[in-house]
Design an enzyme around this catalytic site. Structure first.
Site, PDB file in Angstrom:
ATOM      1  N   HIS A 276       0.878  -1.196   0.000  1.00  0.00           N
ATOM      2  CA  HIS A 276       0.000   0.000   0.000  1.00  0.00           C
ATOM      3  C   HIS A 276       0.902   1.228   0.000  1.00  0.00           C
ATOM      4  O   HIS A 276       1.491   1.575   1.020  1.00  0.00           O
ATOM      5  CB  HIS A 276      -0.909  -0.015   1.238  1.00  0.00           C
ATOM      6  CG  HIS A 276      -1.872   1.140   1.284  1.00  0.00           C
ATOM      7  ND1 HIS A 276      -3.230   0.958   1.515  1.00  0.00           N
ATOM      8  CD2 HIS A 276      -1.704   2.477   1.149  1.00  0.00           C
ATOM      9  CE1 HIS A 276      -3.834   2.137   1.500  1.00  0.00           C
ATOM     10  NE2 HIS A 276      -2.914   3.087   1.294  1.00  0.00           N
TER      11      HIS A 276
ATOM     12  N   HIS B 150       1.685   5.335  -1.638  1.00  0.00           N
ATOM     13  CA  HIS B 150       1.322   6.545  -2.392  1.00  0.00           C
ATOM     14  C   HIS B 150       2.605   7.164  -2.948  1.00  0.00           C
ATOM     15  O   HIS B 150       3.489   7.541  -2.176  1.00  0.00           O
ATOM     16  CB  HIS B 150       0.637   7.568  -1.483  1.00  0.00           C
ATOM     17  CG  HIS B 150      -0.636   7.061  -0.878  1.00  0.00           C
ATOM     18  ND1 HIS B 150      -1.869   7.264  -1.458  1.00  0.00           N
ATOM     19  CD2 HIS B 150      -0.868   6.337   0.251  1.00  0.00           C
ATOM     20  CE1 HIS B 150      -2.812   6.707  -0.715  1.00  0.00           C
ATOM     21  NE2 HIS B 150      -2.229   6.130   0.328  1.00  0.00           N
TER      22      HIS B 150
ATOM     23  N   LYS C 175      -9.106  -0.091  -6.067  1.00  0.00           N
ATOM     24  CA  LYS C 175      -9.125   0.502  -4.725  1.00  0.00           C
ATOM     25  C   LYS C 175     -10.402   1.312  -4.530  1.00  0.00           C
ATOM     26  O   LYS C 175     -10.655   2.273  -5.252  1.00  0.00           O
ATOM     27  CB  LYS C 175      -7.894   1.405  -4.550  1.00  0.00           C
ATOM     28  CG  LYS C 175      -7.846   2.182  -3.244  1.00  0.00           C
ATOM     29  CD  LYS C 175      -7.547   1.280  -2.049  1.00  0.00           C
ATOM     30  CE  LYS C 175      -7.727   2.012  -0.723  1.00  0.00           C
ATOM     31  NZ  LYS C 175      -6.643   2.932  -0.405  1.00  0.00           N
TER      32      LYS C 175
ATOM     33  N   HIS D  34     -10.553   1.186   1.484  1.00  0.00           N
ATOM     34  CA  HIS D  34     -10.304   2.095   2.608  1.00  0.00           C
ATOM     35  C   HIS D  34     -11.541   1.998   3.497  1.00  0.00           C
ATOM     36  O   HIS D  34     -12.579   2.589   3.186  1.00  0.00           O
ATOM     37  CB  HIS D  34     -10.086   3.533   2.124  1.00  0.00           C
ATOM     38  CG  HIS D  34      -9.740   4.471   3.244  1.00  0.00           C
ATOM     39  ND1 HIS D  34      -8.521   5.100   3.340  1.00  0.00           N
ATOM     40  CD2 HIS D  34     -10.451   4.849   4.343  1.00  0.00           C
ATOM     41  CE1 HIS D  34      -8.495   5.835   4.451  1.00  0.00           C
ATOM     42  NE2 HIS D  34      -9.652   5.705   5.075  1.00  0.00           N
TER      43      HIS D  34
ATOM     44  N   HIS E 269      -4.868  -0.993   5.622  1.00  0.00           N
ATOM     45  CA  HIS E 269      -4.375  -0.304   6.834  1.00  0.00           C
ATOM     46  C   HIS E 269      -5.334  -0.412   8.023  1.00  0.00           C
ATOM     47  O   HIS E 269      -5.826   0.589   8.528  1.00  0.00           O
ATOM     48  CB  HIS E 269      -4.020   1.163   6.554  1.00  0.00           C
ATOM     49  CG  HIS E 269      -5.009   1.945   5.725  1.00  0.00           C
ATOM     50  ND1 HIS E 269      -6.360   1.960   5.986  1.00  0.00           N
ATOM     51  CD2 HIS E 269      -4.830   2.728   4.633  1.00  0.00           C
ATOM     52  CE1 HIS E 269      -6.949   2.734   5.095  1.00  0.00           C
ATOM     53  NE2 HIS E 269      -6.050   3.198   4.255  1.00  0.00           N
TER      54      HIS E 269
ATOM     55  N   ASP F  39       1.467   2.394   3.612  1.00  0.00           N
ATOM     56  CA  ASP F  39       0.619   3.583   3.476  1.00  0.00           C
ATOM     57  C   ASP F  39       1.472   4.847   3.549  1.00  0.00           C
ATOM     58  O   ASP F  39       1.029   5.880   4.049  1.00  0.00           O
ATOM     59  CB  ASP F  39      -0.515   3.620   4.518  1.00  0.00           C
ATOM     60  CG  ASP F  39      -1.598   4.631   4.153  1.00  0.00           C
ATOM     61  OD1 ASP F  39      -1.607   5.108   2.999  1.00  0.00           O
ATOM     62  OD2 ASP F  39      -2.412   4.965   5.032  1.00  0.00           O
TER      63      ASP F  39
END
Ligand code: NCD
Ligand code: ZN
Length: 329
Positions: free
Chosen positions: A12, A14, A94, A131, A165, A237
């Site tokens: 995960h 970004h 996602k 999420h 997460h 994350d």
């Protein structure tokens, strides 16, 4: 003393765009052989065309390091044809509830509208990454969302659903109930609680979604991670924001942890006396759950202390200025 890790994966991640992409991608590629790339760009990655263009940029930014970007599409109601055409280019889709976190305004507002897409994903064996937070009181959002997870896990028993997460004992308990659920857990949620974020002076660098919870929740995460739970994988994350977006009115949510991830995980697992579980958490379990064959990359950590830089460009990393006992060779 050294630790050898084979093909670490960040499930995960970004990486953003433009200057931040150029700055942070090599830092991930230095430690990991691949990462699951989040699609919440300002213009969300919700078409095959955008996805392929973004993947090229990531590959360019990782220079010569072996690093496979495992791409995700931003969930919206997709037709079966659209899913078929993109299936081989993605690791999953996602799903963000609308407005629940950074750049999720185009997310899902009504779960009744998405059943046909989920049915097609189940048939085509496309994993659903979620999420999982409701719009309720901040400390209860994940607990409340467990009803949605439960409903999806029951309705689509062959759909691989990844609870991204997770931060609570509720989510850990739910995972036990359905074989088609997996979860990612971050490094920071193994370390911090709400007290670290807001119990003393406010710490913008530790503000993230989902917010860190109670000591009991953290204990539940530590038990399953250190116990080598067969459906729990590492997802950092890592979510970089420049300082001017963190130290201001309206602090952005996100912790930038990729440069410290492996050394600090080694420290945390060593303290818990379960270094033998680290390889599973950072690679093997993800490979099994997703059916992945990762690129080969051997990483060595050595027991040599280093001090985490105060900044990488304009971004303050997790553990800035602190010492970590393990370093990357
Ligand atoms: C992430 C971001 O900044 O993109 N922020 C965060 O606090 N984790 C989005 C997300 O994963 O929720
Ligand atoms: Zn994220």
């Amino acid at each position: 003393m050294n630790i050898h890790l084979t093909s670490p994966l960040d499930m995960h991640l970004h990486l953003r765009e433009d200057e931040i992409l150029s700055l942070v991608t090599p830092l991930s590629a230095h430690s990991f052989c691949g990462g699951v790339i989040m699609p919440n760009l300002i213009d969300p990655v919700d078409t095959k065309r955008k996805l392929l263009a973004y993947r090229e940029k990531i590959i360019d930014a990782s220079h010569s390091d072996t690093f496979t970007p495992f791409m995700t599409l931003f969930f919206k109601p997709f037709s079966r044809e659209e899913l078929e055409s993109v299936r081989d280019d993605i690791i999953g889709i996602k799903l963000y509830p609308a407005g629940i976190t950074t750049q999720s305004e185009n997310g899902v507002t009504d779960f009744n509208d998405i059943m046909a897409t989920l049915e097609a994903m189940e048939e085509l064996e496309i994993p659903l990454l979620v999420h999982g937070e409701s719009g309720g009181f901040v400390m209860d959002r994940e607990k409340e969302f467990c009803f949605v997870y439960r409903d999806l896990a029951q309705r689509f028993p062959k759909l691989h659903i990844i609870m991204e997460h997770i931060t609570t004992r509720n989510a850990v308990d739910l995972l036990e109930e359905y074989e088609n659920l997996s979860a990612t857990i971050t490094l920071h949620h193994l370390l911090i609680t709400l007290d670290d974020v807001a119990g003393g002076m406010l710490e913008p660098d530790l503000f993230c979604k989902p917010i860190a919870k109670t000591p009991d929740d953290r204990e539940a995460l530590r038990e399953v991670v250190f116990g080598g739970h067969p459906r729990i994988m590492f997802g950092s994350d890592s979510a970089p924001h420049p300082r001017h977006k963190k130290e201001c009115v309206g602090c952005a949510a996100g912790i930038f942890s990729s440069p410290v991830a492996l050394p600090l995980l080694a420290q945390v697992f060593e303290e818990a006396e379960c270094l033998d579980k680290l390889q599973g958490f950072i690679s093997d379990i993800a490979c099994r759950r997703y059916g992945l064959v990762p690129p080969e990359k051997n990483i060595t950590l050595t027991r040599k202390a280093w001090r985490v830089p105060e900044r990488y460009g304009s971004i303050r990393p997790f553990y800035a200025g602190k010492e970590i006992r393990w370093s990357l060779v």
